[in-house]
Design an enzyme around this catalytic site. Structure first.
Site, PDB file in Angstrom:
ATOM      1  CE  LYS A  88      -3.784  -0.367   2.237  1.00  0.00           C
ATOM      2  NZ  LYS A  88      -4.329  -0.840   3.515  1.00  0.00           N
ATOM      3  NE  ARG A 135      -6.484   3.639   5.151  1.00  0.00           N
ATOM      4  CZ  ARG A 135      -7.320   3.775   4.131  1.00  0.00           C
ATOM      5  NH1 ARG A 135      -7.151   3.055   3.045  1.00  0.00           N
ATOM      6  NH2 ARG A 135      -8.301   4.630   4.193  1.00  0.00           N
ATOM      7  N   GLY A 149      -5.823 -10.762   8.735  1.00  0.00           N
ATOM      8  CA  GLY A 149      -5.394 -11.091  10.091  1.00  0.00           C
ATOM      9  C   GLY A 149      -4.636  -9.960  10.753  1.00  0.00           C
ATOM     10  CG  MET A 174      -4.917  -2.642  13.712  1.00  0.00           C
ATOM     11  SD  MET A 174      -4.034  -1.167  14.233  1.00  0.00           S
ATOM     12  CE  MET A 174      -4.205  -0.128  12.791  1.00  0.00           C
ATOM     13  NE  ARG A 218      -8.663  -2.811  -4.155  1.00  0.00           N
ATOM     14  CZ  ARG A 218      -9.089  -3.186  -2.964  1.00  0.00           C
ATOM     15  NH1 ARG A 218      -8.273  -3.754  -2.113  1.00  0.00           N
ATOM     16  NH2 ARG A 218     -10.338  -2.987  -2.602  1.00  0.00           N
ATOM     17  CG  HIS A 232     -16.780 -36.899  -0.030  1.00  0.00           C
ATOM     18  ND1 HIS A 232     -18.048 -36.942  -0.548  1.00  0.00           N
ATOM     19  CD2 HIS A 232     -16.133 -37.987  -0.509  1.00  0.00           C
ATOM     20  CE1 HIS A 232     -18.170 -38.020  -1.291  1.00  0.00           C
ATOM     21  NE2 HIS A 232     -17.021 -38.677  -1.281  1.00  0.00           N
ATOM     22  NE  ARG A 251     -12.770 -41.559 -26.891  1.00  0.00           N
ATOM     23  CZ  ARG A 251     -12.669 -40.380 -26.275  1.00  0.00           C
ATOM     24  NH1 ARG A 251     -11.965 -40.255 -25.187  1.00  0.00           N
ATOM     25  NH2 ARG A 251     -13.296 -39.335 -26.748  1.00  0.00           N
ATOM     26  NE  ARG A 280      -8.121 -45.953 -28.040  1.00  0.00           N
ATOM     27  CZ  ARG A 280      -8.459 -45.532 -26.826  1.00  0.00           C
ATOM     28  NH1 ARG A 280      -7.547 -45.024 -26.032  1.00  0.00           N
ATOM     29  NH2 ARG A 280      -9.706 -45.581 -26.425  1.00  0.00           N
ATOM     30  CD  GLU A 305      -2.737 -46.897 -23.795  1.00  0.00           C
ATOM     31  OE1 GLU A 305      -3.603 -46.257 -23.205  1.00  0.00           O
ATOM     32  OE2 GLU A 305      -2.964 -47.602 -24.800  1.00  0.00           O
ATOM     33  CB  SER A 308      -0.928 -40.501 -29.226  1.00  0.00           C
ATOM     34  OG  SER A 308      -1.899 -39.763 -28.515  1.00  0.00           O
ATOM     35  CB  CYS A 338      -4.989 -38.548 -27.165  1.00  0.00           C
ATOM     36  SG  CYS A 338      -4.537 -40.248 -26.795  1.00  0.00           S
ATOM     37  CE1 TYR A 387      -2.018 -35.258 -30.707  1.00  0.00           C
ATOM     38  CE2 TYR A 387      -0.129 -35.444 -32.183  1.00  0.00           C
ATOM     39  CZ  TYR A 387      -1.149 -36.028 -31.454  1.00  0.00           C
ATOM     40  OH  TYR A 387      -1.305 -37.387 -31.451  1.00  0.00           O
TER      41      TYR A 387
END
Lengths: 919, 919
Positions: free
Chosen positions: B32, B102, B111, B113, B346, B464, B572, B628, B773, B792, B860, B880
């Protein structure tokens, strides 16, 4: 002008031409030629002869199919030299020099022309010999042989046609064997054979001895290019440009009369290795007679009485050959009128037991070094001492009713079962069965697993039956061609005509390929064999890898230590959970509805685990014990979902049939209870449990479970320390993939360990380490080594994940097809896949040691007991391998082999072995 | 002597002391302080002030809790200088200089002042001001504020105690807001506040202005070491030795009368990005009044009428600031008796839509470069254009009935369902539901997946519910504290008192965290937004990675192309098999009892596949299409074993109840049939199907299946070529781990491809390649590259195998616990695990390109559309990335970011942004 022919006595010239290495000589002269020349130079009585080189063969191949004059003229010169050496003339009726003609390639190779004996014989020379007083029976015996062999191997007339004549003649003469045939018989046979040649080969048996020799030489060279030889070379990866040599050797005669004989003999006993001659001979016989089975042979020991001087000379010759070749020898010899001739020698084939004893004896005799003795015994041969085998005398007494391919070693006895379901059913009832099938399919695997052994009529060494049998260590004989399975009458007809009904006993020897009727006594050869112990002792002197054992119970640990393990490389703590009295506690823990009920169950397991750990530490007093915390997914401790579903179905159907209301209520209660349990099991279920909630993942979710295990370990260690036992627990956390898993769990467990030690007032020297079994752990081994004091490669899981293959599914599934099609060179679960899994291991070793140079690294997957894999572990610079107690001796030997491989080769021993390999 | 205090007007000296970089200045003066000095130097009307440095704070921390004299004396000097600048005296009743105080740390940090305004005011000065003609209402308004703030933040008296007095006073005065309160009221409030301080803080409100300032400074420094601040730093990884600065600034007053005002304003519209001022102001008000909600604010556009000159000045100021900071600004201003003061500026927060428009506009205005414009839009912001959002006007009109944590973005509308089973049941019936729960557990996942969105009363950003919602892209608001679920009456009570019964509609905004009653209109913001298109166009100029799409059908391919995909990275083929009319053929193929029946079924699939491929090639005219071959285990095409078992049970029970013999016979037939089918399914079953019989393994076992697929591909390509379509099929073989798998299959398929091309008389430019893979494929990529023309990365499977984690099991299981415990930094199935999977990929790239430098390598897996992973792919040098069509724009932008990161930083832009980041 190139030199194409060398006398046996002119090895120096051949060596000068070939090059400095013995392999160069073999390449030029072929294995047999080089060997005969070598033994000649050694001063042993070898019938003189010469070798037409492999280069001559190659020269022949370039040409039009006729033997180049240049080669033939050198052969003629060599024949002259030979005449000079033996003082007889080739084709000379007055002195009658006969020769044999054999092929001999640089590497042993079937498919090529074999042997023609007695070349040089013809009507005129036969007549002359008899005129000089030779027995007509002897002369026509030689003559009928040359016409037979020449007709067969040079002119291509079927062997059976000749054999039929012999057979008929024997019948007519009422002769029990060939000794019962007279000179007249042989003269008749000779004439018949000539007729056969005339009508089947379309030409006369050549009367010109030189033509015989030239045609025989040409036939050998031509056979190099035969389809059978080509196919064999293609399959075995032998280059086509090696060529074969031709060996021409003076004939000696074991069939001249009572002072003559012919025989084969080993320099030591090939079955048990005892230092004594072993073999058979026949007086008054020639060539193949000893092995042909037409006459009953005599044991070589009888020669000591029959011809004491010859026997002594043979003993001396065997010693000379062993000194030269530094190995046990398999010799062919002939005694011609009181003179001993050596026809051939080579390293003798022998049993594993004999191999071990001979290696030890020869080392003790100073014939070979301890290193060589150790290297000579293959790790797999140690396996022999661990598999049941048939009692040798019982086998000798039994009649083999069939012989097939010996694809999976060991002896098995059981009742015939003709299909897999039957085999399984009987086995479940405790009956030992041998599964007999035309061939096996994946559907049969349950029956194969249930059987003691396997017998099939079809399939080769890589058939489904063979692969599965080896996989699961079942003795198996496959490819018994004339085996007939009559599925109607449930009877098996064996090639020798024997018929045996299903449920009767047979005995199958997977080590030799023989099958016997009835039950033959088996025995487990003793691992305490003193010669084996000596070899293993020597192996221990050379090996750099430590060998530990995978042992879950104190009994296993004790056995492992007896077998030479220097610690436990893997104790699977969960195995203790599967025991009958513990499983209910474990199930209670898993299904606990609240954390406190779970903790209660966990605490009940504590004393049980602690007790086992104490036993392990005591058995391994002074040695390290690596204890792996719980690894498998929890649902492995629960019944299978399908079984629960089926039970539930049964209960529901029962409930439908309830006759009274209370009965119905009771059944419905059971249904509800079962349903709730089933739901719990279903919840824990995973699609890919191998990659699921197990190992360190459980530890992070149920820290109290592993905390209890560590408490049990440290409590046990403290109790042992109090009793004066020297303990070295190493606590291993499985399935770590990320360093923070290890960090988190280790933090909890170190705290627990310290707490227990404080409570007990005893300090235990323990270590924390991890399995490297997840590929990620291997590639981030540097980070992980910051938290781990030791690594242990779990190559079973590491192989599954690196190759993306679920072992349980694949080994009975597509891997069989893969091996059949040679997609993979080895079963990667048997032998470490060097290029793949091995590369991942190497990354882990390098990264781990870069961060923590003193990091202890071992392997505890099944590969730890497989010789090739042990060798790879040595190359990787691991500290130890760990395997099942039974495989500890194998691993000790394999580790020594690996270490010795690193040493500079000991040239003479190597060369000698190679020379002796000639056949 | 160290210098601890700098006037705002003395930035040059501070810069000289701090160091050359702006970050050094921020470190010394705090964000600041540095910012205020910067704007002062810019010549904008900032109320004068000074900064006590962070070094002073650190010096304070070392001491005994009192402000060192050295610092205080420098502060006193600075106050003097300030007095000189403004011509008033601090604590001087005659001129009354008041200041604010400030905190300002180098990084934004809660947290600590906050703010105290009007420091320097006391009874005497208040009196004197009124004496000089200041309105009593104005003076007491200032006075009650300083007592309140000082009491609260310096002396620690609870805010509520002050607020209660205000509240009561307003009630008594019958005032609608604070404008309804008189001078008397404020005087009364001031006195009450003083009493509160006396009784709660145990001391008088200090009358000495210097004591006020000293105590306020000390309070700021002390707050650096408060528990809240420490905890925050620990969690955010901010070092403790940064310290905070204190900013002391001359007060200006927006509450002096009608010529005064205070407001906040953005330099551009923060919602849609339009280039117009946006914000609110209040005439005659001070400080927080605008945001406190006590008075109805006016839109900034009204200022143009109310104070036209000020408005014009403000517009100019916004332009100046934008020019300086090169970004849209969020400003606080005060008008004191006709003079405009800037209190703070800002970078302004904005919506994704605004971010995109502002970036484009500012680039077009020449304010920033195209590179900066592209870099400013985060790839995830593009996501906004793809998720449904509530219609802004509809949201503005609706009342939020609850606010919680916005943990998973997007808008969802549906009927309340109070448990997972209900949610699932209704959703199965086609009803849209919002699952409302206190919290969620793994048991609830089926309901969460079925729901449109989630709302919970408990749990945080890593609960969760939050993790699962983000996982599956479900809009979710969690942790709505006062949400009550009455499970008896099935009613939800919202924090504002609204009660809504189950089955009634609510609307949940996961982007903002708000919840609304009823159905709010949603809209899918248009991807065709012209500004977004422009940004993506620019991104395309910078990126080096090509972006392709995963598309199985022609429709997907067309959409992908619209979104900027330059090819298909993954089709696929098996997805086509799952369609209703095809599944029976596929099942017939799988269960075929003979090879010829299997081949029949395979041939039936040929025309269907061919047709789809034609559509793909047409949609991708001129671009590569990677197809594939079949990948999943065959049993995925069959019903689940459990379902079959349950059906069988039902049938059996039915049979028990058959009333007629024909009925029984029929049912028993069905039982038998079902049983046979079930056995077939059971046989195909695998323990770990992910590592099972799939991919190339199927190809090796059922070569005719992949042969058919290749025939379909080449036939389709030939047909397209005939129609003038430019085709580039690339045939990809999945799950290869060993080069010989690829070699074997490729051999078969190349032969088929050539055969088809010959039949058709057309040559198609095709390529063969493989997925990487399986980890083994990566480590042996050198060998594999000898057979593959492209790689790939299938990072989904590669992650599963490298980490040994079964995704389907783990994401709803232990991975949730892992993320909660921060065992793993990210979900590795969302963001590529750089250290683990990334290392394996790097090995593959290096080894593959070493053998085949021109090797095309892409990705992929789902990671191909995730910005951090795209960045990693750029670093790896891939050619790619391929991702779902919807993520193509995100990937384009992420690829550009990655490429721009490599460029040398453009210093001024960077510095400016950092400067403007100060708050």
């Amino acid at each position: 002008m190139s030199r194409y022919v060398y006398l046996f006595s002119d090895l120096d010239a051949a060596q000068a031409a070939a090059g400095p290495d013995w392999s160069d000589v073999r390449r030029l002269l072929g294995g047999k030629g080089a060997n005969l020349a070598d033994v000649t130079r050694l001063g042993l009585p070898v019938p003189p002869g010469f070798t037409v080189t492999t280069e001559a063969c190659l020269r022949f191949q370039e040409g039009d199919g006729t033997l180049p004059d240049e080669i033939w003229s050198q052969q003629l010169e060599a024949v002259k030299a030979l005449e000079g050496q033996v003082g007889r003339g080739f084709g000379d009726p007055a002195s009658s020099l006969l020769v044999s003609c054999r092929s001999g390639a640089p590497v042993s190779m079937p498919g090529m022309m074999d042997t023609v004996l007695n070349i040089g014989l013809n009507d005129q020379i036969a007549e002359a010999a008899m005129g000089r007083g030779r027995q007509p029976r002897f002369v026509f015996d030689l003559y009928r042989r040359v016409v037979h062999m020449f007709g067969n191997v040079v002119l291509g007339v079927e062997d059976e046609i000749f054999e039929r004549v012999l057979h008929e003649r024997r019948l007519e003469a009422g002769a029990h064997d060939d000794t019962g045939l007279s000179a007249k018989d042989w003269e008749f046979v000779t004439e018949e054979f000539k007729k056969i040649v005339r009508s089947y080969a379309g030409r006369e048996f050549p009367q010109d001895p030189f033509e015989q020799l030239k045609l025989a030489t040409t036939a050998v060279f031509r056979s190099w290019d035969s389809n059978r030889a080509r196919d064999y070379r293609a399959a075995a990866g032998i280059p086509d440009d090696l060529g074969t040599a031709v060996n021409v050797q003076t004939m000696v005669y074991g069939n001249v009369g009572v002072g003559s004989a012919t025989g084969v003999c080993m320099s030591r006993n090939a079955t048990n290795g005892r230092p004594e001659l072993e073999g058979d001979y026949l007086p008054n016989a020639q060539g193949e007679d000893v092995v042909a089975g037409n006459r009953v042979t005599r044991h070589i020991s009888e020669l000591a009485t029959a011809m004491p001087e010859i026997h002594a000379e043979l003993v001396e010759m065997a010693k000379t050959l062993e000194r030269h070749y530094r190995n046990m020898q398999d010799m062919e010899f002939t005694v011609e009128e009181g003179k001993l001739w050596l026809l051939q020698t080579r390293d003798g084939k022998r049993t594993a037991q004999a191999e071990v004893r001979i290696a030890v004896d020869q080392a003790n005799e100073g014939l070979i070094s301890k290193e060589e003795a150790v290297q000579r015994v293959k790790p797999d041969q140690v396996d022999f001492f661990l598999h049941p085998q048939f009692e040798p005398d019982a086998v000798a007494a039994a009649m083999s009713i069939a012989t097939g391919l010996n694809v999976s070693p060991g002896a098995a006895v059981g009742r015939i079962a003709l299909d897999a379901d039957t085999a399984k059913r009987w086995a479940d009832d405790g009956v030992k069965v041998i599964l007999v099938r035309p061939e096996t399919k994946p559907d049969d695997v349950h029956g194969m697993l249930a059987a003691e052994g396997l017998l099939t009529s079809r399939g080769g060494r890589t058939s489904h039956a063979a692969l599965v049998a080896r996989q699961f260590g079942k003795p198996a004989v496959v490819g018994v061609e004339d085996l007939v399975l009559d599925m109607e009458s449930r009877v098996v007809r064996f090639p020798d005509g024997t018929e045996i009904a299903e449920r009767e006993f047979i005995s199958v020897d997977g080590t030799t390929g023989h099958v016997f009727q009835g039950e033959i006594e088996t025995l487990v050869p003793d691992l305490a064999d003193p010669h084996l112990l000596r070899i293993l002792e020597w192996a221990d002197e050379f090996r750099e890898l430590e060998v530990r054992a995978n042992a879950d119970y104190p009994d296993d640990a004790r056995r492992a230590r007896e077998y030479g393990a220097s610690g436990i490389g893997l104790c699977r703590t969960e195995h203790m959970f599967f025991e009958k009295e513990r499983l209910p506690i474990v199930q209670r823990m898993i299904m606990a509805p609240t954390a406190s009920e779970r903790d209660d169950a966990i605490l009940q397991l504590l004393p049980l685990q602690r007790q086992e750990f104490e036993g392990l530490f005591e058995a391994m007093d002074g040695l390290p014990v690596i204890i792996r915390l719980i690894d498998p997914p929890l649902h492995e401790f629960l019944p299978a979902l399908e079984d629960l579903l089926r039970d539930l179905t049964d209960l529901k159907i029962k409930a439908q049939h309830a006759r009274t209301l209370p009965e119905l209520d009771d059944l419905l209660d059971q249904v509800r209870e079962k349903q709730a349990f089933l739901m719990g099991v279903e919840e824990l279920r995973e699609q890919n449990p191998m990659l699921g909630n197990r190992g360190v993942r459980l530890a992070i979710q149920i820290p109290n479970l592993v905390r209890m295990q560590v408490r049990a370990i440290i409590l046990a260690a403290c109790a042992c320390v109090r009793r004066g036992v020297d303990v070295h627990p190493e606590i291993m956390i499985p399935l770590v993939g990320h360093v923070s898993e290890l960090r988190k769990v280790r933090e909890i467990l170190e705290a627990e360990a310290h707490k227990v030690m404080e409570e007990q007032g005893i300090t235990v020297p323990y270590r924390f380490g991890t399995m490297i079994e997840v590929p990620r752990a291997a590639v981030t081994a540097g980070e992980i080594a910051e938290e781990a004091e030791f690594f242990s490669f779990g190559t079973n899981d590491l192989t599954q994940m690196t190759l993306g293959i679920s072992r349980d599914d694949a080994e009975a599934g597509f891997l069989i097809e893969y091996q059949r099609q040679h997609v993979l060179p080895d079963n990667p679960f048997r032998t470490i896949d060097r290029e793949g899994v091995g590369a991942v291991m190497r990354i882990a070793v390098e990264n781990g040691r870069a961060v923590r140079p003193e990091l202890e690294i071992g392997i505890c997957g099944e590969h730890g007991g497989e010789p090739k894999s042990v060798g790879f572990c040595h190359e990787l610079g691991l500290d130890y391998v760990s395997c099942s107690p039974f495989r500890v001796p194998i691993a000790r030997l394999a580790a020594a082999h690996a270490a010795l491989k690193d040493r500079p080769a000991e040239a003479p021993a190597e060369a000698a072995r190679e020379m002796a390999g000639a056949t």
